[in-house]
Design a protein around this motif. Structure first.
Motif, PDB file in Angstrom:
ATOM      1  N   LEU A 100       0.817  -1.214   0.000  1.00 12.21           N
ATOM      2  CA  LEU A 100       0.000   0.000   0.000  1.00 12.21           C
ATOM      3  C   LEU A 100       0.849   1.262   0.000  1.00 12.21           C
ATOM      4  O   LEU A 100       0.483   2.274  -0.616  1.00 12.21           O
ATOM      5  CB  LEU A 100      -0.919  -0.011   1.231  1.00 12.21           C
ATOM      6  CG  LEU A 100      -2.089  -0.985   1.171  1.00 12.21           C
ATOM      7  CD1 LEU A 100      -2.681  -1.182   2.557  1.00 12.21           C
ATOM      8  CD2 LEU A 100      -3.155  -0.478   0.203  1.00 12.21           C
ATOM      9  N   ALA A 101       1.990   1.242   0.663  1.00  8.53           N
ATOM     10  CA  ALA A 101       2.844   2.429   0.750  1.00  8.53           C
ATOM     11  C   ALA A 101       3.503   2.773  -0.579  1.00  8.53           C
ATOM     12  O   ALA A 101       4.042   3.873  -0.733  1.00  8.53           O
ATOM     13  CB  ALA A 101       3.913   2.218   1.823  1.00  8.53           C
ATOM     14  N   GLN A 133       0.525   5.574   6.420  1.00  5.38           N
ATOM     15  CA  GLN A 133      -0.892   5.251   6.511  1.00  5.38           C
ATOM     16  C   GLN A 133      -1.732   6.529   6.464  1.00  5.38           C
ATOM     17  O   GLN A 133      -2.768   6.583   5.801  1.00  5.38           O
ATOM     18  CB  GLN A 133      -1.158   4.483   7.797  1.00  5.38           C
ATOM     19  CG  GLN A 133      -2.576   3.912   7.900  1.00  5.38           C
ATOM     20  CD  GLN A 133      -2.784   3.128   9.181  1.00  5.38           C
ATOM     21  OE1 GLN A 133      -1.879   2.999  10.010  1.00  5.38           O
ATOM     22  NE2 GLN A 133      -3.987   2.604   9.361  1.00  5.38           N
ATOM     23  N   ARG A 134      -1.273   7.563   7.154  1.00  8.22           N
ATOM     24  CA  ARG A 134      -1.980   8.838   7.113  1.00  8.22           C
ATOM     25  C   ARG A 134      -1.940   9.433   5.710  1.00  8.22           C
ATOM     26  O   ARG A 134      -2.952   9.944   5.204  1.00  8.22           O
ATOM     27  CB  ARG A 134      -1.386   9.828   8.118  1.00  8.22           C
ATOM     28  CG  ARG A 134      -2.030  11.209   8.029  1.00  8.22           C
ATOM     29  CD  ARG A 134      -1.386  12.247   8.924  1.00  8.22           C
ATOM     30  NE  ARG A 134      -1.786  13.574   8.475  1.00  8.22           N
ATOM     31  CZ  ARG A 134      -2.914  14.181   8.833  1.00  8.22           C
ATOM     32  NH1 ARG A 134      -3.766  13.579   9.639  1.00  8.22           N
ATOM     33  NH2 ARG A 134      -3.205  15.371   8.365  1.00  8.22           N
ATOM     34  N   ALA A 135      -0.772   9.378   5.058  1.00  2.03           N
ATOM     35  CA  ALA A 135      -0.647   9.939   3.713  1.00  2.03           C
ATOM     36  C   ALA A 135      -1.589   9.231   2.736  1.00  2.03           C
ATOM     37  O   ALA A 135      -2.209   9.870   1.877  1.00  2.03           O
ATOM     38  CB  ALA A 135       0.798   9.830   3.228  1.00  2.03           C
ATOM     39  N   LEU A 136      -1.715   7.913   2.864  1.00  2.00           N
ATOM     40  CA  LEU A 136      -2.652   7.182   2.009  1.00  2.00           C
ATOM     41  C   LEU A 136      -4.085   7.615   2.305  1.00  2.00           C
ATOM     42  O   LEU A 136      -4.890   7.807   1.384  1.00  2.00           O
ATOM     43  CB  LEU A 136      -2.496   5.676   2.226  1.00  2.00           C
ATOM     44  CG  LEU A 136      -3.416   4.774   1.405  1.00  2.00           C
ATOM     45  CD1 LEU A 136      -3.172   4.948  -0.086  1.00  2.00           C
ATOM     46  CD2 LEU A 136      -3.228   3.309   1.805  1.00  2.00           C
ATOM     47  N   GLY A 137      -4.411   7.794   3.571  1.00  2.96           N
ATOM     48  CA  GLY A 137      -5.745   8.259   3.930  1.00  2.96           C
ATOM     49  C   GLY A 137      -6.074   9.615   3.338  1.00  2.96           C
ATOM     50  O   GLY A 137      -7.204   9.853   2.885  1.00  2.96           O
ATOM     51  N   SER A 323      -3.771  -5.347   6.520  1.00  2.00           N
ATOM     52  CA  SER A 323      -4.546  -4.113   6.426  1.00  2.00           C
ATOM     53  C   SER A 323      -5.904  -4.412   5.811  1.00  2.00           C
ATOM     54  O   SER A 323      -6.023  -5.252   4.914  1.00  2.00           O
ATOM     55  CB  SER A 323      -3.833  -3.071   5.550  1.00  2.00           C
ATOM     56  OG  SER A 323      -2.770  -2.442   6.225  1.00  2.00           O
ATOM     57  N   ALA A 324      -6.913  -3.696   6.276  1.00  2.89           N
ATOM     58  CA  ALA A 324      -8.244  -3.727   5.675  1.00  2.89           C
ATOM     59  C   ALA A 324      -8.648  -2.298   5.353  1.00  2.89           C
ATOM     60  O   ALA A 324      -8.504  -1.397   6.191  1.00  2.89           O
ATOM     61  CB  ALA A 324      -9.256  -4.353   6.619  1.00  2.89           C
TER      62      ALA A 324
END
Length: 385
Positions: A100-101, A133-137, A323-324
Motif C-alpha cells: 500500500l505504501a 498510513q496517514r498519507a494514504l488516507g 490491512s483492511a
C-alpha cells in the motif's frame, strides 16, 4: 531520524506513558517509523460542550471520490498483484503482492473504485508506517482527527487501536457476556456533516486465534428489500448520532447529549452510482416524519438485514501486518471478542471523510446495475463476481 530497515531491533519490554507494555511487533513498527514511544500515545484536548463539536468541520467541503477517476478495468492495480481473491460473491476481496505504501496515483484511484465495488479490500504482510498510513488516507479525503481517542505522536488522525489501553481508560474490562462497543454492528462517524468514506485499519499485533472482523454490505441489504419496501424508504431521512456525548452549554442540567444530524436512509455511492441502505443499530436514532413506534419497527427490520444475512457478509481472519480498507458509506462492521483479551492486539486506523450523503431516485441497486437477476449470459461482466 527513523532507523533504517536494516537496523537490528531489540525488544526490551517498552513501557509507554500509560504504564502498559507495547507488544513486540508494535514496538518494532513504531521504532522503524521514528515514533517517540515516551509520548505514545498522544491524546487530543477533548471538547466538553456540544457547540464545540458542532463547530468542528461545520463548513461544506468539496469532495471528489478518487474512484470516479479510475479505469474501470483497474488494470494498473490488478496487474501488479500476484493474486486477486474474491472472498465472497458480494463483498470482500484480498489482494496479494502489492504494498500500500508504494501505490501510484493511478493504482490508488483504482483501489478506491475496487473498494466502492467490493466494499472492503484486504492486504497482508504490509510494511507501512503510521505516517504512510496517514498519507494514504489523505488521498481518499480529509483525515478525521477524532477529539476523543488516542493518536500516534506526530501523526494526527492516526488512531491507536489497542484494546488493553481502552480497558485501562474505561477502568472496566470487557468480558464474554459484555464484550464492549466494537463488538456490535456499527458504521463510523455517521454524525458528521460529511461522514466517513474509506477507513484503513492496519494491525501489527493480533491474537493467534480469534479477533476476526466482519463486514456487511449496504448494497446487499438494500437488494434484500422488496420493490415496494424500497419505494417506501427511498428518499426518507433519518437522524444519526455520535458515539460520544457532550454538555449542552445552554442547558447543562439536561444531561449529556449526542451530536445529531439528518441524512438519507438510502444513499448513492459517487463512484459506482449504486444505492446502499445506510443505517446501523448503534447510531441511527429514528426516521424523520414517523412516530417512534413506527420508526422503531422499520429500523429494527433494516438493522436485521445487515446483521442476519450471512450471504452479504465477509469475515476476515487477521494476521500480523494485515490491512483492511473499507467504505463506511456502504458497510457496517463488527469485531469478534472471542479471544476475550487473553492475547495482545494493537494497530492503527485512519479514516477519510467523504461527501454529504445524497439520494438519487433514478440510481440502480447493485444487482440492477450488474444484471445479477438476469440469466448469466446477459449479465454485466464488470463488478459481477
Amino acid at each position: 531520524m527513523a532507523p533504517s530497515a536494516t537496523t537490528e531491533f531489540k525488544h526490551e519490554n517498552i513501557v509507554v506513558k500509560s504504564g502498559l507494555s507495547l507488544p513486540e511487533n508494535a514496538a518494532k513498527r513504531l521504532a522503524k517509523a521514528g515514533i517517540d514511544t515516551n509520548t505514545y500515545p498522544t491524546r487530543p484536548q477533548k471538547p466538553d460542550f456540544l457547540d464545540q463539536v458542532y463547530a468542528i468541520r461545520s463548513e461544506p467541503r468539496e469532495y471528489i471520490d478518487p474512484g470516479t477517476r479510475a479505469d474501470p478495468s483497474k488494470h494498473a492495480l490488478l496487474s501488479a498483484c500476484s493474486a486477486v481473491i474474491h472472498l465472497t460473491r458480494h463483498i470482500g476481496t484480498e489482494l496479494h503482492g502489492v504494498q500500500l505504501a508504494q501505490l501510484t496515483g493511478q493504482q490508488k484511484d483504482e483501489l478506491g473504485l475496487l473498494i466502492a465495488e467490493r466494499s472492503v479490500v484486504f492486504f497482508r504482510d504490509q510494511d507501512i508506517s503510521p505516517q504512510q498510513q496517514r498519507a494514504l488516507g489523505e488521498y481518499y479525503g480529509e483525515v478525521e482527527v477524532h477529539p476523543q481517542v488516542p493518536q500516534v505522536p506526530g501523526a494526527p488522525g492516526v488512531t491507536v487501536m489497542w484494546p488493553d489501553l481502552q480497558i485501562r481508560d474505561m477502568q472496566q474490562k470487557a468480558n464474554f457476556r459484555q464484550p464492549g462497543g466494537a463488538a456490535r454492528w456499527h458504521t463510523d462517524l455517521v454524525h458528521e456533516a460529511q461522514p466517513a468514506g474509506v477507513t484503513h485499519l492496519h494491525n501489527d499485533t493480533v491474537p493467534e486465534v480469534g479477533g476476526d472482523t466482519l463486514w456487511s454490505s449496504g448494497y446487499g441489504a438494500y437488494d434484500k428489500l422488496s420493490p415496494a419496501f424500497r419505494a417506501f424508504i427511498d428518499g426518507k431521512m433519518a437522524i444519526y448520532r455520535s458515539a460520544h456525548t457532550y454538555v449542552d452549554r445552554e442547558n447543562p442540567g439536561a444531561g449529556p447529549k449526542h451530536v445529531e444530524r439528518e441524512h438519507p436512509l438510502v444513499r448513492v455511492h459517487p463512484a459506482t452510482g449504486w444505492k446502499s441502505l445506510w443505517v446501523n443499530r448503534a447510531m441511527t436514532v429514528r426516521i424523520v416524519g414517523l412516530d417512534k413506534p413506527e420508526s422503531d419497527v422499520i429500523l429494527n427490520y433494516l438493522y436485521d438485514l445487515y446483521e442476519r444475512n450471512i450471504d452479504i457478509q465477509v469475515r476476515f481472519r487477521w494476521t500480523p501486518g494485515a490491512s483492511a480498507l473499507w467504505d463506511n458509506r456502504i458497510t457496517q462492521h463488527i469485531a469478534s471478542w472471542d479471544y476475550e483479551g487473553n492475547e495482545p492486539r494493537h494497530g492503527t486506523r485512519v479514516t477519510a471523510l467523504a461527501e454529504k450523503p445524497v439520494f438519487e431516485p433514478n440510481a440502480p441497486s447493485r444487482r440492477e446495475a450488474l444484471g445479477l437477476d438476469k440469466p448469466k449470459a446477459e449479465r454485466e461482466i464488470n463488478g459481477a463476481y
